[in-house]
Scaffold this motif. Structure first.
Motif, PDB file in Angstrom:
ATOM      1  N   UNK A  88       0.839  -1.207   0.000  1.00 33.85           N
ATOM      2  CA  UNK A  88       0.000   0.000   0.000  1.00 33.85           C
ATOM      3  C   UNK A  88       0.873   1.256   0.000  1.00 33.85           C
ATOM      4  N   UNK A  89       1.960   1.185   0.734  1.00 31.50           N
ATOM      5  CA  UNK A  89       2.864   2.334   0.816  1.00 31.50           C
ATOM      6  C   UNK A  89       3.563   2.572  -0.523  1.00 31.50           C
ATOM      7  N   UNK A  90       3.887   1.485  -1.218  1.00 31.38           N
ATOM      8  CA  UNK A  90       4.501   1.613  -2.541  1.00 31.38           C
ATOM      9  C   UNK A  90       3.572   2.351  -3.502  1.00 31.38           C
ATOM     10  N   UNK A  91       2.289   2.059  -3.429  1.00 28.42           N
ATOM     11  CA  UNK A  91       1.311   2.750  -4.284  1.00 28.42           C
ATOM     12  C   UNK A  91       1.227   4.232  -3.922  1.00 28.42           C
ATOM     13  N   UNK A  92       1.240   4.523  -2.616  1.00 23.86           N
ATOM     14  CA  UNK A  92       1.190   5.918  -2.176  1.00 23.86           C
ATOM     15  C   UNK A  92       2.403   6.684  -2.692  1.00 23.86           C
ATOM     16  N   UNK A  93       3.572   6.092  -2.599  1.00 23.65           N
ATOM     17  CA  UNK A  93       4.789   6.745  -3.086  1.00 23.65           C
ATOM     18  C   UNK A  93       4.690   6.980  -4.586  1.00 23.65           C
ATOM     19  N   UNK A  94       4.195   5.981  -5.317  1.00 18.11           N
ATOM     20  CA  UNK A  94       4.031   6.121  -6.761  1.00 18.11           C
ATOM     21  C   UNK A  94       3.048   7.240  -7.097  1.00 18.11           C
TER      22      UNK A  94
END
Length: 319
Positions: A297-303
């Protein structure tokens, strides 16, 4: 016969995946890089989480403050750390992605591995408690009439500078941005009367707007609905200004190349910590609301934030 069984057992054990032999755990104290000075909003949250997480990590988490250059110094050190799980760090969004997408940056989004989001904090507009401006409309009108009013920021093109730019663009006014070393210094500048207004995060200003003698007054929040902790403060949207949520997400990452089993260990440890009622209560007392997101989920937020920086933030600053 016993010897043959022992040899057979050893052969089976040796053929098993390493993860099945023993779960990874840090071999010593863990360095946690914070790219801002002690006492900053990021530092305060990082120290609170680190102190609570030690029981799930099994080692001491040592906060290393490496402030300077709006976060570049600390984050450059973080991405160049050995990817062995003994060094992790906090990043701020969108500041990290803003700096990462600049030409000649010493780091990129690809240089980090997400672990977990910690906090998501809404942006606010604040003035001194004795300011003549009682509302966001008062502030905007004054800035429209006199484009030399000063606002403190946490660094050039850092998160709070971006908030001020969003406010000014939507309010159709100019102002003078004065960068400081971080949020703590930025708020100190406002309290001392060096600037006229500032944009920060709700948790950063909460201690300064409470008590018998509050030092600051919040005029508006960057949200689509009023915040539970500031129910009497209108949103910018209510006043015809910036109509979307804007704020900062603070989370934990590791250097590129950190093995999956190490990331899994930290995701699990921080998940347990952030879902612990004792930790939730400690954060609430500090005026911070936990917003746990796992590594995916955090990877998506960063993206998403990287795209926001390329599509929106890049257009807020003069080329």
């Amino acid at each position: 016969m016993k010897k043959l069984l022992t040899l057979a057992a050893l052969a089976i054990f040796a053929s098993m995946p390493m993860a099945a032999h023993a779960a990874w755990a840090p071999s010593g104290d863990v360095d946690v890089i914070v790219a801002y000075k002690a006492g900053s909003g990021t530092d305060t949250g990082a120290r609170l989480l680190a102190s609570q997480a030690e029981k799930n990590i099994g080692k001491t988490l040592i906060i290393r403050n490496l402030p300077g250059a709006d976060g570049k110094i600390g984050w450059t050190e973080l991405v160049n750390a050995k990817p062995d799980g003994q060094t992790i760090g906090f990043i701020n969004l969108p500041t990290f992605t803003t700096l990462a997408t600049q030409p000649g940056s010493t780091f990129s989004v690809a240089d980090i591995v997400p672990i977990a989001n910690h906090l998501s904090e809404t942006g606010v507009v604040a003035v001194k408690a004795d300011s003549p401006w009682k509302s966001i409309k008062d502030l905007v009108a004054a800035c429209q009439q006199k484009p030399t009013h000063r606002a403190s920021t946490n660094g050039v093109e850092a998160s709070n500078h971006t908030a001020a730019q969003l406010l000014a663009q939507s309010g159709k006014f100019d102002y003078k941005a004065i960068p400081y070393g971080g949020t703590a210094d930025q708020l100190l500048a406002l309290r001392q009367g060096e600037v006229d207004f500032t944009c920060a995060k709700v948790a950063d200003v909460m201690p300064l707007i409470k008590g018998d003698k509050p030092e600051l007054r919040v005029l508006g929040v960057f949200a689509e609905e009023r915040l539970p902790e500031l129910p009497d403060v209108p949103t910018l949207k209510e006043n015809g200004l910036y109509d979307k949520w804007y704020g900062s997400a603070r989370g934990i990452v590791a250097p590129k190349g950190t093995p999956p089993e190490i990331i899994e260990f930290y995701v699990d440890a921080f998940k347990k910590t952030m879902q612990d009622p004792e930790n939730i209560a400690a954060h609430k007392k500090a005026g911070q609301t936990i917003d746990f997101k796992d590594n995916k989920e955090y990877a998506k937020l960063i993206s998403d934030q990287e795209k926001f920086c390329r599509d929106v933030v890049s257009n807020l600053y003069p080329k």
